[in-house]
Design a protein around this motif. Sequence first.
Motif: not given
Length: 83
Positions: A15-21, A10-13
């Motif tokens: 990945h960041q959304q997934l990590r935060l959720m 996945v792209d970085q954005a």
Amino acid sequence: MKKIPLQVYVDQALHQQLRLMAKRKKVTQAELIRKYLYQGLQKEPDLHDPALDIIGLGTGKTADLSERHDHYLVLREKENWKD
């Protein structure tokens, strides 16, 4: 349930959304991804849905398709039967 490993890029954005959720919901990223996959697949039509066979059935071959569509669907279904 036996789990089979699956690698996805996945792209970085994303990945960041997934990590935060995952952090917000207090679950692992893998658990969240599985949940989203199940939800997405439940919304998709069944690949073996016979109603989808009607798509492209009357591409100029039959002039009376709108009147006898049930007849042609039965014929198509019989063609797919295994003896």
